[in-house]
Scaffold this active site. Structure first.
Site, short mmCIF file in Angstrom:
data_model
loop_
_atom_site.label_atom_id
_atom_site.label_comp_id
_atom_site.label_asym_id
_atom_site.label_seq_id
_atom_site.Cartn_x
_atom_site.Cartn_y
_atom_site.Cartn_z
N GLU A 1 0.83 -1.23 0.00
CA GLU A 1 0.00 0.00 0.00
C GLU A 1 0.85 1.26 0.00
O GLU A 1 0.51 2.24 0.65
CB GLU A 1 -0.97 0.01 1.20
C1 LIG Z 1 3.54 -10.04 0.66
C2 LIG Z 1 3.11 -9.00 -0.32
C3 LIG Z 1 1.77 -8.88 -0.63
C4 LIG Z 1 1.36 -7.96 -1.58
N1 LIG Z 1 0.04 -7.91 -1.95
C5 LIG Z 1 -0.31 -7.16 -3.02
C6 LIG Z 1 -1.64 -7.22 -3.54
O1 LIG Z 1 -2.50 -7.91 -3.00
N2 LIG Z 1 -1.93 -6.49 -4.64
C7 LIG Z 1 -1.01 -5.70 -5.26
O2 LIG Z 1 -1.33 -5.08 -6.26
N3 LIG Z 1 0.26 -5.61 -4.79
C8 LIG Z 1 0.63 -6.32 -3.70
N4 LIG Z 1 1.91 -6.25 -3.21
C9 LIG Z 1 2.87 -5.40 -3.89
C10 LIG Z 1 3.27 -4.19 -3.10
O3 LIG Z 1 2.23 -3.26 -3.08
C11 LIG Z 1 4.56 -3.67 -3.75
O4 LIG Z 1 5.59 -4.58 -3.40
C12 LIG Z 1 4.89 -2.27 -3.30
O5 LIG Z 1 3.98 -1.36 -3.86
C13 LIG Z 1 6.30 -1.85 -3.71
O6 LIG Z 1 6.54 -2.10 -5.06
P1 LIG Z 1 7.84 -2.92 -5.49
O7 LIG Z 1 7.90 -4.16 -4.68
O8 LIG Z 1 7.83 -3.06 -6.97
O9 LIG Z 1 9.04 -2.01 -5.03
P2 LIG Z 1 9.68 -0.80 -5.85
O10 LIG Z 1 8.62 0.11 -6.33
O11 LIG Z 1 10.64 -1.35 -6.85
O12 LIG Z 1 10.49 -0.05 -4.70
C14 LIG Z 1 11.78 -0.49 -4.23
C15 LIG Z 1 12.34 0.58 -3.30
O13 LIG Z 1 12.55 1.79 -4.04
C16 LIG Z 1 11.85 2.87 -3.42
N5 LIG Z 1 11.28 3.73 -4.46
C17 LIG Z 1 10.56 3.36 -5.53
N6 LIG Z 1 10.19 4.42 -6.25
C18 LIG Z 1 10.68 5.50 -5.62
C19 LIG Z 1 10.63 6.91 -5.87
N7 LIG Z 1 9.97 7.41 -6.91
N8 LIG Z 1 11.26 7.72 -5.01
C20 LIG Z 1 11.90 7.25 -3.93
N9 LIG Z 1 11.98 5.93 -3.64
C21 LIG Z 1 11.37 5.06 -4.48
C22 LIG Z 1 10.75 2.23 -2.59
O14 LIG Z 1 10.37 3.06 -1.50
C23 LIG Z 1 11.42 0.93 -2.15
O15 LIG Z 1 12.17 1.15 -0.98
C24 LIG Z 1 2.32 -7.12 -2.20
C25 LIG Z 1 3.67 -7.21 -1.85
C26 LIG Z 1 4.06 -8.14 -0.93
C27 LIG Z 1 5.52 -8.24 -0.58
#
Ligand SMILES: Cc1cc2nc3c(=O)[nH]c(=O)nc-3n(C[C@H](O)[C@H](O)[C@H](O)COP(=O)(O)OP(=O)(O)OC[C@H]3O[C@@H](n4cnc5c(N)ncnc54)[C@H](O)[C@@H]3O)c2cc1C
Length: 594
Positions: free
Chosen positions: A441
């Site tokens: 989220e």
């Molecule tokens: C167990 C689990 C359950 C989940 N359930 C759902 C679900 O039901 N539905 C769904 O849609 N998603 C789900 N997610 C996904 C979750 O919402 C995402 O993992 C989350 O939004 C982060 O995206 P990412 O993992 O691609 O990380 P990334 O976006 O790649 O981020 C990696 C790091 O970079 C930082 N970062 C990224 N962009 C920026 C920026 N512009 N400026 C500064 N810092 C930045 C972030 O803060 C983070 O520390 C789930 C994830 C997990 C692990």
């Protein structure tokens, strides 16, 4: 404390917040809640907390130890889940906040937040199916046509089918504007969907046969970026001639995650066979806007997850500290070993947990009440003001419990000593569960930019002014009630500091200096949250002067307020200084230097 006797959440605190600090009964004067009373609120919370303690909590460890499996294209979850889910539906947890027209009882969000906290503390993964289904069905209720409500929402609210939120793609997590799942219009009224999603929680399981995925996708030819994203309802099985048939939604893999083992998170594929049908919810290209309108609710729910996980761990460590004997008190010569709670360093850890855990719950309850008034307040002014405060405080209500909750969870392990590092005791499992709350989220980093870049700057600073007014009113109430004047003055100075820093950073933003404004957004969020939790504690301390409380709760409230304002609030000056001077170490550190 044996796990079976873990209270999960303190009942007296819940009553205190509801009826003394936040005057839940006043909500019953709003037309939307007129059918409710203290009796209906108590009945709901009582039935939920009893189920949480008696039935849900005993299933937590077995689920943590027996993660879902993926065999023959289907996901197999713990066999206790279907009955648990049905009971939660019977208890009204799924639809409690929804209006009668949607099959609910329209209970205030405030009451629902406090009741669901028990369920989350008992078994986060098992409750997850409810939270996801509620979120998905609520999207259709808010934005879908009558046809979609009949086809999908009713079955979800009835407890027949479950739901998911399918946003994330392998290459697009925080950056949702870059999703590539496509939707091709057909003349039959549905769209043909193609794409891959990852981490989708609850997309397949053994709880119910069918799942409706509320999915973000791009209609062919849509504008690039966030403006071209639409929202679709995509069931795993679709109805054809009265039968449920495959809708070409397949599980590509099970994510082997470190916590939340009761709820599978999956990689899923839409349209491998070219036959995945999705139904547009609302207007084209409004998908992200719809999702964001529901975001406050979802983010508050994550905050409650975080609170709940830290609260359950706090009680595990409190029980351990009362029983575990080790060492003697300072200055004692000989004699029997004493329970470790007699060591002030152990009490330091307990008090820190308590201040974080209970401060978080107070904030979540406050924010939920703003949500109730924002939606159902009688006057336009009341609704607008509550809406401003809700929007402003949502990133804090999500992130503080998640980040500081993780710290509280680590302290619960620390209090268990070496035993805390083993899977014989629960704190290590709670720590694993907690970590997710700073990621999903919207990660904490994204929340910090939302707070500073958007929320505090909105509407010419009106939300921040509204918050400052609320805090000043609390300080006035605390002074009148006879709270320690030094604590009141410290909080007053902190409000002034945060206001001044915000103004300076806003001016930098207006001058086009994005780094100067947002470079320390993380420190800003930390500073802001520290103030907000200080405000929550002072509010509880003021109410505790006259509320009908046990001596234990009254003294604990006083000491935790003193602890937070004396030991944490002084950090506000340090953090403000970092934001003001725009200390440049990580702004200037170049990627190639790492
Ligand atoms: C167990 C689990 C359950 C989940 N359930 C759902 C679900 O039901 N539905 C769904 O849609 N998603 C789900 N997610 C996904 C979750 O919402 C995402 O993992 C989350 O939004 C982060 O995206 P990412 O993992 O691609 O990380 P990334 O976006 O790649 O981020 C990696 C790091 O970079 C930082 N970062 C990224 N962009 C920026 C920026 N512009 N400026 C500064 N810092 C930045 C972030 O803060 C983070 O520390 C789930 C994830 C997990 C692990």
């Amino acid at each position: 404390m044996a796990t079976e006797t873990n209270p999960l959440v303190d009942d007296e605190l819940v009553d205190f917040l509801l009826y003394s600090v936040l005057d839940a009964e006043a909500l019953c004067e709003l037309p939307a809640y007129q059918q409710h009373s203290k009796e209906t609120f108590d009945m709901f919370i009582d039935s939920v907390r009893r189920f949480a303690r008696q039935d849900l909590l005993p299933t937590y460890k077995p689920m943590d130890e027996n993660a879902p499996t993926f065999r023959n294209g289907r996901v197999h979850t713990h066999p206790a889940l279907p009955a648990l889910y049905d009971t939660m539906v019977e208890l009204g947890v799924l639809t409690a906040t929804r209006p009668e027209s949607a099959g609910g009882q329209r209970i205030p969000l405030l009451v629902h937040t406090l009741a669901s906290a028990y369920l989350m503390a008992a078994n986060l993964g098992a409750y997850g199916y409810i939270g996801l289904t509620l979120g998905a069905a609520h999207l259709i209720e808010a934005f879908g046509s009558d046809e979609l409500k009949r086809r999908f929402m009713s079955k979800m609210y009835d407890g027949e089918w479950t739901g998911t939120m399918a946003l994330t793609e392998p290459h697009a997590g925080s950056s949702l504007g870059d999703i590539t799942t496509t939707a091709k219009p057909t003349s039959e009224g549905y769209y043909l969907i193609k794409g891959s999603k990852i981490f989708i929680s609850g997309a397949d399981h053994g709880v119910k046969d069918n799942v409706v995925n509320l999915t973000l996708a791009r209609i062919e030819g849509a504008p690039a970026g966030t403006k071209g994203i639409s929202l679709f309802a995509i069931p795993r099985l679709r109805e054809e001639d009265g039968q449920l048939v495959s809708n070409d939604v397949t599980v590509a893999g099970l994510i082997h995650k470190i916590g939340w083992k009761g709820l599978p998170s999956l990689a899923i594929e839409f349209g491998d066979e070219g036959d995945c049908r999705g139904w547009l919810v609302g207007e084209p290209h409004q998908g992200l806007r719809y999702m964001f309108q529901m975001m406050n609710e979802a983010r508050i729910m994550v905050g409650v997850n975080a609170f709940a996980t830290a609260s359950a761990a706090y009680y595990e460590s409190l029980g351990y500290a009362l029983e575990r004997k080790q060492g003697r008190e300072l200055g004692a010569r000989g004699g029997d070993m004493v329970p470790i709670v007699r060591h002030s360093d152990v009490r330091r850890m307990l008090l820190r947990q308590k201040a974080i855990v209970e401060g978080s719950l107070a904030l979540l309850a406050t924010v939920s009440r703003y949500g109730d008034v924002a939606e159902h307040g009688v006057s336009e002014d009341a609704r607008e003001r509550a809406g401003l405060l809700l929007d402003l405080l949502t990133p804090v209500a999500k992130t503080f419990p998640a980040e500081r909750g993780f710290e509280a969870n680590a302290l619960a392990i620390q209090i268990h000593g070496g035993y805390g590092y083993t899977s014989e005791y629960l704190p290590e499992a709670y720590l694993r569960d907690q970590k997710l709350n700073s990621l999903h989220e919207g990660t904490s980093g994204i929340q910090s930019m939302d707070l500073l870049g958007r929320k505090v700057m909105a509407k010419g600073g009106a939300p921040l002014r509204a918050l400052a007014d609320e805090i000043h009113a609390t300080i006035g109430r605390a002074r009148e009630a006879g709270c320690d004047p030094e604590l009141c003055t410290a909080l007053e100075q902190a409000v002034a500091t945060v206001g001044a820093v915000t103004m300076e950073l806003g001016q930098r933003g207006m001058a086009g200096d994005a780094d100067g404004m947002l470079g320390h957004s993380w420190d800003y969020l930390d500073m802001f949250s520290t103030l907000v939790i200080g405000w929550q504690w002072l509010s509880m301390a003021a109410s505790a002067k006259t509320a009908p409380l046990s001596e234990k709760r009254r003294r604990a409230t006083e000491i935790a307020t003193q602890y937070w304002i004396r030991t944490e609030v002084p950090r506000i000056d340090v953090l403000a200084n970092l934001c003001r001077t725009n200390e440049r170490s990580y702004i200037d550190a170049q990627p190639e230097w790492f």
